[in-house]
Design a protein around this motif. Structure first.
Motif, short mmCIF file in Angstrom:
data_model
loop_
_atom_site.label_atom_id
_atom_site.label_comp_id
_atom_site.label_asym_id
_atom_site.label_seq_id
_atom_site.Cartn_x
_atom_site.Cartn_y
_atom_site.Cartn_z
N GLU A 47 2.06 -2.06 2.90
CA GLU A 47 0.85 -2.35 2.17
C GLU A 47 -0.75 -1.47 2.51
OE1 GLU A 47 0.49 -6.46 2.33
OE2 GLU A 47 1.98 -6.83 4.27
N LEU B 97 -0.57 1.45 0.52
CA LEU B 97 -0.08 1.08 -1.30
C LEU B 97 0.17 1.97 -2.59
CD1 LEU B 97 1.72 -0.51 -2.70
CD2 LEU B 97 -0.13 -2.17 -3.11
N MET C 233 9.07 -9.21 -7.61
CA MET C 233 7.54 -8.94 -7.46
C MET C 233 6.99 -10.24 -7.19
SD MET C 233 5.54 -5.72 -9.29
CE MET C 233 6.17 -6.11 -11.05
N VAL D 140 1.17 -10.38 -8.83
CA VAL D 140 1.03 -9.40 -7.58
C VAL D 140 -0.28 -9.08 -6.80
CG1 VAL D 140 1.93 -7.00 -7.62
CG2 VAL D 140 3.38 -7.90 -8.18
N LEU E 282 -1.36 -9.90 -3.61
CA LEU E 282 -2.35 -9.31 -2.59
C LEU E 282 -3.99 -9.58 -2.06
CD1 LEU E 282 -1.44 -5.72 -4.63
CD2 LEU E 282 -0.59 -6.45 -2.08
N LYS F 196 7.94 -10.37 1.72
CA LYS F 196 6.42 -9.50 1.31
C LYS F 196 6.84 -8.04 1.11
CE LYS F 196 1.99 -9.62 2.16
NZ LYS F 196 0.67 -9.96 2.99
N SER G 51 8.43 -7.79 -2.47
CA SER G 51 7.53 -7.33 -3.15
C SER G 51 6.66 -6.36 -3.88
CB SER G 51 6.39 -8.26 -3.17
OG SER G 51 5.56 -8.43 -3.80
N ILE G 52 6.38 -5.29 -2.17
CA ILE G 52 5.79 -3.87 -2.89
C ILE G 52 6.46 -2.89 -3.69
CG2 ILE G 52 4.59 -2.36 -1.78
CD1 ILE G 52 2.93 -4.93 -2.30
N THR G 53 7.71 -3.05 -2.89
CA THR G 53 8.90 -2.27 -3.15
C THR G 53 9.01 -2.36 -4.82
OG1 THR G 53 10.25 -2.20 -0.86
CG2 THR G 53 11.13 -1.88 -2.89
N LEU H 45 6.76 -3.54 -7.23
CA LEU H 45 6.09 -2.86 -7.58
C LEU H 45 6.44 -1.18 -7.75
CD1 LEU H 45 2.81 -2.75 -8.51
CD2 LEU H 45 2.64 -2.96 -6.52
#
Length: 348
Positions: free
Chosen positions: A5, A8, A52, A132, A136, A215, A218-220, A222
């Motif tokens: 993160e 990111l 996400m 998302v 964050l 988590k 989720s970033i993956t 995005l």
């Protein structure tokens, strides 16, 4: 914040660059991906968006959502900005830049198409990606879903009239299947899945551990979404780099302007940061799936209007990440945050 993160912005920049390169090198593959649609929704992008959104929905305690309407100041700010300010400020900025400031560089007919595309973006507040941004900024999950659900309900009735008025036409076609399916797919179904997960896990400690483990996924999601969007639009990005920059300028100003006004208003009304941040993000970002679909339906897939809505996607992700960073740095300027399960009697 984990290492993934923390960097990111770097992953997003790489996803943009690699996506464009992959789209140019493997156009047939991306044409195949583009064809995988149901009711105007790309299935692969939908799966990534689900990845996400789902971790955010697991945090939602449905019994707490109703409390968000007891002290509705945050909702009032969000709805006012989204429906009484944002569409009109976008139209004003689009006309100012395309018909006047950039008139020497863009033919009038093409400028009008760009204006139309930007108006279609400005009239559609975000539905999916806002989860998302809320995630964050450690937003209040219950309040975020209440804000999004209320906006989606209004959108069903208000999007077409506002867009038609600002476009100066009496009859505008809105692909209702895209709007309805998107609302079900990106709000209702993930919310239901999160509710079932809470029932299955039961213990709060298990829920916390599960959410923490989800988590990175989720970033993956995005990063993967950005990669696909840039790959799908690689040709447009390469063919019209100058126009893309010109379109991006008013879109960037609009995004920052709406975020700042909403964020400042939330602060003046003493809203906690975990309500103010996602509320500002909803207005600043756009429901690009709907805007792109309407632009293509009205003006055609190769039109300037369609290109303008696509540029909106390209601008949104990096700008929103910068606003997320700003929101996180300024959270101590706001009233005490309200946990999702805290009594609404403590809301201000």
């Amino acid at each position: 914040m984990g290492t993934f993160e923390r960097y990111l912005s770097i992953w997003i920049a790489l996803a943009m660059a690699v996506g464009v390169g992959a789209g140019l090198l493997q156009p047939d593959l991306f044409h195949l991906i583009e064809s995988l649609q149901i009711s105007g929704i790309n299935l692969i992008i939908a799966a990534l968006i689900w990845l996400m959104i789902y971790p955010m929905m697991v945090q939602v305690e449905l019994s707490e959502v109703r409390h968000c309407f007891v002290k509705p100041k945050g909702l009032v700010v969000t709805l006012t900005m989204n429906w009484l300010v944002k569409p009109f400020s976008m139209a004003a900025l689009a006309i100012l830049f395309m018909r006047y400031l950039f008139a020497p560089f863009i033919p009038p007919d093409l400028a009008n198409e760009y204006i139309a595309g930007m108006i279609l973006l400005g009239a559609a507040p975000c539905t999916a990606m806002v989860f998302v941004w809320s995630y964050l900024t450690r937003g209040n999950a219950s309040y975020t879903i209440a804000q999004v659900a209320t906006n989606d309900l209004i959108m069903i009735f208000a999007y077409a009239p506002i867009a038609a008025f600002l476009l100066g036409v009496s009859d505008i076609f809105v692909p209702w299947n895209v709007l309805i399916v998107s609302t079900l797919l990106f709000v209702a179904l993930p919310l239901g899945a999160g509710w079932l997960t809470r029932i299955a896990l039961k213990d709060e400690q298990y829920l916390k551990s599960f959410s923490s483990g989800m988590k990175p996924l989720s970033i993956t999601g995005l990063v993967g979404t950005v990669f696909l969007l840039f790959g799908l639009q690689a040709d447009n990005i390469i063919k019209s780099p100058g126009d893309i920059v010109l379109i991006a300028i008013p879109l960037l100003i609009q995004t920052v302007l709406i975020f700042w006004i909403t964020y400042f208003w939330m602060k003046k009304w003493r809203q906690p940061h975990n309500i103010a941040a996602p509320g500002a993000m909803i207005g600043a970002s756009n429901f690009f799936e709907l805007a792109v679909a309407v632009a293509i339906s009205l003006f055609g897939v190769t039109s300037g209007a369609a290109l303008a809505t696509i540029v909106g996607v390209l601008v949104e992700v990096p700008v929103m990440l910068a606003l997320v960073s700003y929101a996180n740095r300024t959270q101590n300027q706001f009233a005490k945050e309200i946990p999702d399960k805290e009594s609404t009697s403590q809301m201000r």
